[in-house]
Write a protein that holds these residues in place. Structure first.
Motif, PDB file in Angstrom:
ATOM      1  N   LEU A  57       0.868  -1.178   0.000  1.00 39.32           N
ATOM      2  CA  LEU A  57       0.000   0.000   0.000  1.00 39.32           C
ATOM      3  C   LEU A  57       0.901   1.224   0.000  1.00 39.32           C
ATOM      4  O   LEU A  57       1.593   1.491   0.981  1.00 39.32           O
ATOM      5  CB  LEU A  57      -0.911  -0.008   1.226  1.00 39.32           C
ATOM      6  CG  LEU A  57      -1.875  -1.175   1.308  1.00 39.32           C
ATOM      7  CD1 LEU A  57      -2.627  -1.162   2.630  1.00 39.32           C
ATOM      8  CD2 LEU A  57      -2.857  -1.137   0.147  1.00 39.32           C
ATOM      9  N   ALA A  64      -8.044   3.258   1.389  1.00 42.95           N
ATOM     10  CA  ALA A  64      -7.828   2.613   0.092  1.00 42.95           C
ATOM     11  C   ALA A  64      -8.854   1.514  -0.115  1.00 42.95           C
ATOM     12  O   ALA A  64      -9.320   0.886   0.832  1.00 42.95           O
ATOM     13  CB  ALA A  64      -6.419   2.037   0.010  1.00 42.95           C
ATOM     14  N   PRO A  66      -8.359  -1.323  -2.715  1.00 44.47           N
ATOM     15  CA  PRO A  66      -7.554  -1.857  -3.819  1.00 44.47           C
ATOM     16  C   PRO A  66      -8.312  -2.806  -4.743  1.00 44.47           C
ATOM     17  O   PRO A  66      -8.122  -2.769  -5.956  1.00 44.47           O
ATOM     18  CB  PRO A  66      -6.408  -2.571  -3.117  1.00 44.47           C
ATOM     19  CG  PRO A  66      -6.901  -2.856  -1.745  1.00 44.47           C
ATOM     20  CD  PRO A  66      -7.925  -1.802  -1.418  1.00 44.47           C
ATOM     21  N   ASN A  82      -8.299   5.282  -3.965  1.00 41.04           N
ATOM     22  CA  ASN A  82      -7.778   5.845  -2.726  1.00 41.04           C
ATOM     23  C   ASN A  82      -8.644   7.027  -2.353  1.00 41.04           C
ATOM     24  O   ASN A  82      -9.256   7.656  -3.204  1.00 41.04           O
ATOM     25  CB  ASN A  82      -6.334   6.320  -2.908  1.00 41.04           C
ATOM     26  CG  ASN A  82      -5.436   5.187  -3.329  1.00 41.04           C
ATOM     27  OD1 ASN A  82      -5.469   4.118  -2.759  1.00 41.04           O
ATOM     28  ND2 ASN A  82      -4.656   5.421  -4.356  1.00 41.04           N
TER      29      ASN A  82
END
Length: 166
Positions: A57, A64, A66, A82
């Motif tokens: 990260l 975040a 992802p 993000n």
């Protein structure tokens, strides 16, 4: 996946928060990943060699998202989102709607293929030419050597595409 689907859901969202309000980029060992398990309720302890996928990260943010898991399609969907929560609350209840909207936009959103991206790039920033020698930027299916006269872009040049073309 069956539990999520049977309750009317579809996605499992991985929402990562740094509750100390530090950016992930400032943390020396901020990582996210998942492990393989034969039985999800096995209670097995963390075993590094069972990690299926790991990512560092490095975002300049404290939140975040992802990836998320699509339980219907049984696949992980890369989203690399993000964010920074400017409020004083860092609670899932305040973000459920936006998470659902993000997932829907990523799943249903329009993405140009490489040909269309190259055509849009040419229309916005230049013109199409007939030969490679005339080109400043060459879009190719294979990696081509860079020269001082021209930039070569293939589907493998994700950083360049994300930073300059999308």
């Amino acid at each position: 996946p069956q539990l999520v689907l049977s309750n009317g859901g579809r996605y499992v969202v991985f929402s990562l928060h740094c509750f100390t309000r530090q950016r992930f980029a400032d943390l020396p060992n901020a990582r996210f990943g998942w492990m393989a398990r034969s039985n999800p309720n096995s209670g097995e302890i963390f075993e590094p060699k069972t990690v299926e996928m790991k990512m560092d990260l490095t975002a300049n943010d404290e939140e975040a998202m992802p990836v998320f898991f699509d339980c219907l399609e049984r696949k992980f969907v890369w989203c690399d989102l993000n964010g920074h929560n400017a409020g004083i609350y860092n609670m899932l209840e305040y973000e459920v709607r936006s998470f659902a909207e993000y997932c829907q936009a990523i799943v249903d959103g329009y993405r140009p293929d490489m040909y269309e991206l190259a055509a849009l790039h040419a229309a916005a920033r230049g013109k199409l030419v007939d030969t490679i020698e005339e080109a400043d930027v060459v879009f190719s299916l294979e990696r081509m050597p860079q020269t001082e006269e021209r930039q070569s872009v293939s589907a493998f040049d994700v950083d360049y595409i994300m930073a300059n073309l999308l």
